[in-house]
Design a protein around this motif. Structure first.
Motif, PDB file in Angstrom:
ATOM      1  N   SER A 128       0.854  -1.186   0.000  1.00  8.82           N
ATOM      2  CA  SER A 128       0.000   0.000   0.000  1.00  8.82           C
ATOM      3  C   SER A 128       0.895   1.243   0.000  1.00  8.82           C
ATOM      4  O   SER A 128       2.082   1.175   0.316  1.00  8.82           O
ATOM      5  CB  SER A 128      -0.897   0.011   1.231  1.00  8.82           C
ATOM      6  N   GLU A 129       0.300   2.369  -0.336  1.00 11.26           N
ATOM      7  CA  GLU A 129       1.060   3.626  -0.307  1.00 11.26           C
ATOM      8  C   GLU A 129       1.568   3.906   1.108  1.00 11.26           C
ATOM      9  O   GLU A 129       2.696   4.347   1.291  1.00 11.26           O
ATOM     10  CB  GLU A 129       0.185   4.781  -0.813  1.00 11.26           C
ATOM     11  N   HIS A 130       0.740   3.630   2.106  1.00 12.82           N
ATOM     12  CA  HIS A 130       1.151   3.836   3.502  1.00 12.82           C
ATOM     13  C   HIS A 130       2.347   2.946   3.864  1.00 12.82           C
ATOM     14  O   HIS A 130       3.302   3.402   4.497  1.00 12.82           O
ATOM     15  CB  HIS A 130      -0.019   3.559   4.442  1.00 12.82           C
ATOM     16  N   GLU A 131       2.296   1.681   3.448  1.00 12.91           N
ATOM     17  CA  GLU A 131       3.417   0.762   3.721  1.00 12.91           C
ATOM     18  C   GLU A 131       4.686   1.238   3.023  1.00 12.91           C
ATOM     19  O   GLU A 131       5.778   1.213   3.609  1.00 12.91           O
ATOM     20  CB  GLU A 131       3.068  -0.653   3.265  1.00 12.91           C
ATOM     21  N   ARG A 132       4.545   1.677   1.772  1.00 16.33           N
ATOM     22  CA  ARG A 132       5.711   2.151   1.019  1.00 16.33           C
ATOM     23  C   ARG A 132       6.350   3.345   1.707  1.00 16.33           C
ATOM     24  O   ARG A 132       7.569   3.400   1.886  1.00 16.33           O
ATOM     25  CB  ARG A 132       5.305   2.516  -0.410  1.00 16.33           C
ATOM     26  N   LEU A 133       5.526   4.305   2.126  1.00 14.98           N
ATOM     27  CA  LEU A 133       6.063   5.486   2.796  1.00 14.98           C
ATOM     28  C   LEU A 133       6.688   5.125   4.140  1.00 14.98           C
ATOM     29  O   LEU A 133       7.744   5.660   4.502  1.00 14.98           O
ATOM     30  CB  LEU A 133       4.976   6.540   2.974  1.00 14.98           C
ATOM     31  N   ARG A 151      10.069   3.658   3.463  1.00 17.60           N
ATOM     32  CA  ARG A 151      11.020   4.693   3.048  1.00 17.60           C
ATOM     33  C   ARG A 151      11.497   5.518   4.237  1.00 17.60           C
ATOM     34  O   ARG A 151      12.679   5.820   4.366  1.00 17.60           O
ATOM     35  CB  ARG A 151      10.391   5.597   1.987  1.00 17.60           C
TER      36      ARG A 151
END
Length: 91
Positions: free
Chosen positions: A15-20, A23
Motif C-alpha cells: 500500500s502507499e502507507h506501507e511504502r512510505l 522509506r
C-alpha cells in the motif's frame, strides 16, 4: 566465505502507507529502501518459526481475498453506474 550475487528481483505490491513507512524507516536507518526491506526479509526468515510464517501467510491471503472482493464490487458498481447503497448495488 563466498558472497552470493543479488541478481534476482522480486516485486512485491504494498500500500502507499506501507511504502512510505518503509522509506521513512530506511532514511532513519541511513540506508536505501531496498536494503532495509532485504534486512527485514532475511531477519524474518531467520527468526520466525514455520508456524508464525504460516499464520502471517494465512492473514495475508485473507486480506488479499478481501481486496479482490472490494475491487470486484467497485467494478460492478462502475460498470452499471450504481452508487454504493443504491437499489441493485452489490453489497
Amino acid at each position: 566465505m563466498m558472497i552470493e550475487s543479488l541478481n534476482a528481483r522480486q516485486a512485491v505490491p504494498v500500500s502507499e502507507h506501507e511504502r512510505l513507512s518503509l522509506r521513512i524507516a530506511a532514511v532513519d536507518a541511513g540506508v536505501t529502501t531496498g536494503l532495509y526491506v532485504r534486512a527485514l526479509l532475511t531477519w524474518a526468515l531467520d527468526h520466525c518459526s514455520p508456524d508464525e510464517l504460516a499464520a502471517a501467510v494465512a492473514a495475508e491471503q485473507r486480506e488479499a481475498a478481501a481486496r479482490r472482493l472490494q475491487a470486484s464490487k467497485a467494478g460492478v458498481l462502475q460498470r452499471w453506474g450504481l452508487a454504493p447503497g443504491e437499489a441493485g448495488a452489490v453489497r
